[in-house]
Design an enzyme around this catalytic site. Structure first.
Site, PDB file in Angstrom:
ATOM      1  N   ASN A 181       0.689  -1.214  -0.047  1.00 19.83           N
ATOM      2  CA  ASN A 181      -0.056   0.137  -0.130  1.00 19.83           C
ATOM      3  C   ASN A 181       0.897   1.214   0.027  1.00 19.83           C
ATOM      4  OD1 ASN A 181      -2.057  -1.892   0.158  1.00 19.83           O
ATOM      5  ND2 ASN A 181      -2.663  -1.472   2.386  1.00 19.83           N
ATOM      6  N   HIS A 221       5.542  -0.448  -2.882  1.00 22.91           N
ATOM      7  CA  HIS A 221       5.333   0.268  -4.070  1.00 22.91           C
ATOM      8  C   HIS A 221       5.241   1.703  -3.698  1.00 22.91           C
ATOM      9  CE1 HIS A 221       2.824  -3.588  -5.529  1.00 22.91           C
ATOM     10  NE2 HIS A 221       4.234  -3.603  -5.499  1.00 22.91           N
ATOM     11  N   CYS A 262      15.497  11.448 -13.395  1.00 25.89           N
ATOM     12  CA  CYS A 262      16.737  11.137 -12.592  1.00 25.89           C
ATOM     13  C   CYS A 262      16.391  10.437 -11.255  1.00 25.89           C
ATOM     14  CB  CYS A 262      17.618  12.322 -12.297  1.00 25.89           C
ATOM     15  SG  CYS A 262      17.054  13.367 -11.167  1.00 25.89           S
ATOM     16  N   CYS A 314      11.897  19.039 -12.302  1.00 28.99           N
ATOM     17  CA  CYS A 314      13.413  18.331 -11.198  1.00 28.99           C
ATOM     18  C   CYS A 314      14.274  19.707 -11.368  1.00 28.99           C
ATOM     19  CB  CYS A 314      13.845  17.470 -11.705  1.00 28.99           C
ATOM     20  SG  CYS A 314      15.200  16.643 -10.840  1.00 28.99           S
ATOM     21  N   THR A 354      -4.598  -8.998   0.452  1.00 29.05           N
ATOM     22  CA  THR A 354      -3.971  -8.863  -1.040  1.00 29.05           C
ATOM     23  C   THR A 354      -4.552  -9.884  -1.767  1.00 29.05           C
ATOM     24  OG1 THR A 354      -2.062  -8.889  -2.333  1.00 29.05           O
ATOM     25  CG2 THR A 354      -1.856  -9.990  -0.082  1.00 29.05           C
ATOM     26  N   GLU A 403     -11.978 -13.129   0.582  1.00 31.80           N
ATOM     27  CA  GLU A 403     -12.300 -14.325  -0.616  1.00 31.80           C
ATOM     28  C   GLU A 403     -10.954 -15.189  -0.588  1.00 31.80           C
ATOM     29  OE1 GLU A 403     -13.390 -11.653  -3.628  1.00 31.80           O
ATOM     30  OE2 GLU A 403     -11.386 -11.538  -4.112  1.00 31.80           O
TER      31      GLU A 403
HETATM   32  C1  BJW Z   1      -9.888  -7.593   2.052  1.00 32.67           C
HETATM   33  C2  BJW Z   1     -11.054  -6.704   2.570  1.00 32.67           C
HETATM   34  C3  BJW Z   1     -10.993  -6.523   3.735  1.00 32.67           C
HETATM   35  C4  BJW Z   1     -10.879  -6.392   0.293  1.00 32.67           C
HETATM   36  N1  BJW Z   1     -10.350  -7.494   4.687  1.00 32.67           N
HETATM   37  N2  BJW Z   1      -9.367  -8.401   2.776  1.00 32.67           N
HETATM   38  C5  BJW Z   1       5.394 -12.094 -13.226  1.00 32.67           C
HETATM   39  C6  BJW Z   1       4.592 -12.710 -13.898  1.00 32.67           C
HETATM   40  C7  BJW Z   1       3.524 -12.022 -14.637  1.00 32.67           C
HETATM   41  C8  BJW Z   1       3.749 -10.875 -14.446  1.00 32.67           C
HETATM   42  C9  BJW Z   1       4.517 -10.165 -13.921  1.00 32.67           C
HETATM   43  C10 BJW Z   1       5.552 -11.098 -13.379  1.00 32.67           C
HETATM   44  N3  BJW Z   1       6.741 -10.190 -13.024  1.00 32.67           N
HETATM   45  C11 BJW Z   1       6.364  -8.924 -13.098  1.00 32.67           C
HETATM   46  C12 BJW Z   1       5.253  -9.031 -13.876  1.00 32.67           C
HETATM   47  C13 BJW Z   1       4.346  -7.647 -14.366  1.00 32.67           C
HETATM   48  C14 BJW Z   1       3.610  -6.999 -13.032  1.00 32.67           C
HETATM   49  C15 BJW Z   1       2.475  -8.056 -12.603  1.00 32.67           C
HETATM   50  O1  BJW Z   1       2.704  -8.507 -11.505  1.00 32.67           O
HETATM   51  N4  BJW Z   1       1.691  -8.199 -13.357  1.00 32.67           N
HETATM   52  C16 BJW Z   1       0.359  -8.919 -12.915  1.00 32.67           C
HETATM   53  C17 BJW Z   1      -0.739  -8.083 -12.354  1.00 32.67           C
HETATM   54  C18 BJW Z   1       0.393 -10.169 -13.816  1.00 32.67           C
HETATM   55  N5  BJW Z   1       4.426  -6.560 -11.984  1.00 32.67           N
HETATM   56  C19 BJW Z   1       5.122  -5.329 -12.478  1.00 32.67           C
HETATM   57  O2  BJW Z   1       5.326  -4.668 -13.309  1.00 32.67           O
HETATM   58  C20 BJW Z   1       6.117  -4.926 -11.044  1.00 32.67           C
HETATM   59  N6  BJW Z   1       7.356  -4.736 -11.353  1.00 32.67           N
HETATM   60  C21 BJW Z   1       8.122  -5.457 -11.669  1.00 32.67           C
HETATM   61  O3  BJW Z   1       8.101  -6.880 -11.538  1.00 32.67           O
HETATM   62  O4  BJW Z   1       9.454  -5.132 -12.323  1.00 32.67           O
HETATM   63  C22 BJW Z   1      10.455  -5.933 -12.636  1.00 32.67           C
HETATM   64  C23 BJW Z   1       9.826  -6.215 -14.267  1.00 32.67           C
HETATM   65  C24 BJW Z   1       9.792  -5.165 -15.100  1.00 32.67           C
HETATM   66  C25 BJW Z   1       9.633  -5.361 -16.403  1.00 32.67           C
HETATM   67  C26 BJW Z   1       9.071  -6.312 -16.937  1.00 32.67           C
HETATM   68  C27 BJW Z   1       9.167  -7.588 -15.951  1.00 32.67           C
HETATM   69  C28 BJW Z   1       9.671  -7.525 -14.770  1.00 32.67           C
HETATM   70  C29 BJW Z   1       5.583  -3.653 -10.427  1.00 32.67           C
HETATM   71  C30 BJW Z   1       4.230  -3.813  -9.917  1.00 32.67           C
HETATM   72  C31 BJW Z   1       3.639  -2.184  -9.494  1.00 32.67           C
HETATM   73  C32 BJW Z   1       2.163  -2.524  -9.068  1.00 32.67           C
HETATM   74  N7  BJW Z   1       1.797  -1.267  -8.927  1.00 32.67           N
HETATM   75  C33 BJW Z   1       0.473  -1.005  -8.231  1.00 32.67           C
HETATM   76  C34 BJW Z   1       0.119   0.552  -8.360  1.00 32.67           C
HETATM   77  C35 BJW Z   1       0.940   1.279  -7.352  1.00 32.67           C
HETATM   78  C36 BJW Z   1       0.838   2.851  -7.313  1.00 32.67           C
HETATM   79  C37 BJW Z   1      -0.717   3.358  -6.895  1.00 32.67           C
HETATM   80  O5  BJW Z   1      -1.342   2.726  -5.994  1.00 32.67           O
HETATM   81  O6  BJW Z   1      -1.200   4.078  -7.787  1.00 32.67           O
HETATM   82  O7  BJW Z   1       0.313  -1.490  -6.890  1.00 32.67           O
HETATM   83  S1  BJW Z   1      -0.802  -1.802  -9.283  1.00 32.67           S
HETATM   84  C38 BJW Z   1      -1.775  -2.275  -7.674  1.00 32.67           C
HETATM   85  O8  BJW Z   1      -1.800  -3.669  -7.487  1.00 32.67           O
HETATM   86  C39 BJW Z   1      -1.126  -1.640  -6.615  1.00 32.67           C
HETATM   87  C40 BJW Z   1      -1.173  -2.745  -5.588  1.00 32.67           C
HETATM   88  O9  BJW Z   1      -0.095  -2.432  -4.449  1.00 32.67           O
HETATM   89  C41 BJW Z   1      -1.019  -4.062  -6.322  1.00 32.67           C
HETATM   90  C42 BJW Z   1      -1.349  -5.132  -5.504  1.00 32.67           C
HETATM   91  O10 BJW Z   1      -3.070  -5.049  -5.220  1.00 32.67           O
HETATM   92  P1  BJW Z   1      -3.559  -5.691  -3.921  1.00 32.67           P
HETATM   93  O11 BJW Z   1      -2.942  -4.958  -2.736  1.00 32.67           O
HETATM   94  O12 BJW Z   1      -3.220  -6.987  -3.625  1.00 32.67           O
HETATM   95  O13 BJW Z   1      -5.224  -5.281  -4.107  1.00 32.67           O
HETATM   96  P2  BJW Z   1      -6.149  -5.936  -4.677  1.00 32.67           P
HETATM   97  O14 BJW Z   1      -7.207  -4.820  -5.121  1.00 32.67           O
HETATM   98  O15 BJW Z   1      -5.898  -6.785  -6.164  1.00 32.67           O
HETATM   99  O16 BJW Z   1      -6.915  -6.898  -3.756  1.00 32.67           O
HETATM  100  C43 BJW Z   1      -7.394  -6.569  -2.566  1.00 32.67           C
HETATM  101  C44 BJW Z   1      -7.776  -7.767  -1.780  1.00 32.67           C
HETATM  102  O17 BJW Z   1      -8.186  -7.400  -0.493  1.00 32.67           O
HETATM  103  C45 BJW Z   1      -8.882  -8.781  -2.339  1.00 32.67           C
HETATM  104  O18 BJW Z   1      -8.246 -10.058  -2.230  1.00 32.67           O
HETATM  105  C46 BJW Z   1      -9.902  -8.865  -1.525  1.00 32.67           C
HETATM  106  O19 BJW Z   1     -10.701  -9.717  -1.444  1.00 32.67           O
HETATM  107  C47 BJW Z   1      -9.256  -8.335  -0.116  1.00 32.67           C
HETATM  108  N8  BJW Z   1     -10.327  -7.527   0.776  1.00 32.67           N
HETATM  109  N9  BJW Z   1     -11.538  -5.968   1.487  1.00 32.67           N
HETATM  110  C48 BJW Z   1      -9.554  -8.230   4.088  1.00 32.67           C
HETATM  111  N10 BJW Z   1     -11.837  -5.795   4.611  1.00 32.67           N
HETATM  112 ZN    ZN Z   2      15.645  14.932 -12.166  1.00 29.42          ZN
END
Ligand code: BJW
Ligand code: ZN
Length: 250
Positions: A99, A116, A127, A145, A186, A213
């Site tokens: 988060n 993140h 930069c 910048c 998550t 879930e």
């Molecule tokens: C409750 C609840 C309650 C609800 N109680 N529970 C390998 C395989 C495939 C793809 C990739 C891979 N490696 C990298 C990738 C690409 C990509 C990726 O993973 N894509 C997938 C979606 C397929 N990853 C990246 O790009 C990452 N970088 C990287 O790996 O760099 C190296 C690289 C670069 C280039 C190429 C290859 C490798 C970076 C990821 C950055 C994610 N950014 C975001 C935005 C952040 C900024 C912002 O906020 O604006 O981060 S996206 C968004 O998803 C945010 C979150 O942190 C992240 C995770 O989401 P989260 O927290 O799990 O939320 P939800 O909504 O998904 O789930 C909520 C959960 O809560 C649910 O399960 C509900 O049931 C539950 N819930 N209420 C308890 N009350």
């Molecule tokens: Zn700069």
């Protein structure tokens, strides 16, 4: 329901927790996935990538300003506070969060890794230089910048971007060393964060999931508690406290 887990907790020295958007849902911060999630209304590739920022920085900043305003109005919920309390209960404790809202720190968590980034900070898109203070950004007049003239962007990690190496290394170390690992609120879909519970489990940790879930992690977990983290975590900590007060043996 928590008795068996509390037995494990009282004998545990090293604990790590991974949190996602679900822990902040009860504070009023929208999650990403699911019907009500941000990605149900907005396209991630138009808002949370470097190419989106390069082609339309105004729209990206308008979206981040909206989210900043929303996050400035919310407060940590009992789930955040329970994790703040948990930190003090173990010899080693690492809170790893995906988060960007800063609510864990507000709830007293200290040993924390923000995988993140943090939405309240800014940095240079060219930069990477950090920008001091919580300055407001006018989407029609995005500041540059002082060092290189690049555009200022929010200090968060977008899709396709590398996470800070020191932070992700520390997170994998904590997962590797943990005797007990919690995955809370998550969807366990976004890499590399989603690998942390798997690494912990492979290294011998007890894996606990708290979520509304089931997720791709649920079958691997030793315990899956289905429900809101803002209710389940305080109940768990209450039982844990009672057991501790009653003596380690029981
Ligand atoms: C409750 C609840 C309650 C609800 N109680 N529970 C390998 C395989 C495939 C793809 C990739 C891979 N490696 C990298 C990738 C690409 C990509 C990726 O993973 N894509 C997938 C979606 C397929 N990853 C990246 O790009 C990452 N970088 C990287 O790996 O760099 C190296 C690289 C670069 C280039 C190429 C290859 C490798 C970076 C990821 C950055 C994610 N950014 C975001 C935005 C952040 C900024 C912002 O906020 O604006 O981060 S996206 C968004 O998803 C945010 C979150 O942190 C992240 C995770 O989401 P989260 O927290 O799990 O939320 P939800 O909504 O998904 O789930 C909520 C959960 O809560 C649910 O399960 C509900 O049931 C539950 N819930 N209420 C308890 N009350
Ligand atoms: Zn700069």
């Amino acid at each position: 329901m928590f008795e068996e887990l509390v037995d494990i907790m009282v004998n545990c020295r090293r604990c790590a927790v991974l949190t996602g958007a679900g822990i902040s849902a009860e504070s009023g911060v929208p999650t990403f996935r699911g019907k009500e999630g941000l990605w149900g209304k907005f396209r991630p590739e138009e808002l949370a990538t470097m190419s989106a920022f390069m082609s339309n920085p105004k729209i990206v900043w308008e979206w981040y300003n909206w989210r900043r305003d929303l996050m400035a109005k919310v407060q940590p919920n009992p789930g955040h506070f329970a994790l703040g309390e948990m930190e003090k209960a173990f010899e080693q404790f690492t809170l790893i969060t995906q988060n960007v809202d800063g609510l864990h720190r507000q709830a007293g968590s200290e040993n924390m890794l923000e995988l993140h980034g943090n939405i309240h900070r800014n940095k240079c898109a060219e930069c990477n230089a950090a920008v001091d203070g919580q300055i407001e950004i006018d989407p029609d007049d995005i500041p540059s910048c002082a060092q290189c003239g690049g555009s200022i962007r929010p200090d968060v990690v977008w899709f396709g971007e590398m996470l800070d190496a020191d932070i992700i290394d520390a997170a994998f170390d904590a997962a590797q060393q943990a005797e007990l690992f919690f995955s809370v609120g998550t969807s366990a879909l976004v890499q590399p964060a989603a690998s942390l519970p798997v690494v912990a489990k492979r290294a011998g940790s007890t894996l606990v999931e708290v979520n509304m879930e089931r997720t791709p992690l649920s079958d691997l977990a030793d315990f899956h508690f289905c429900g809101p983290s803002g209710e389940l975590l305080p109940r768990l900590m209450e039982l844990f406290r009672r057991r501790k007060d009653g003596g380690d043996g029981g």
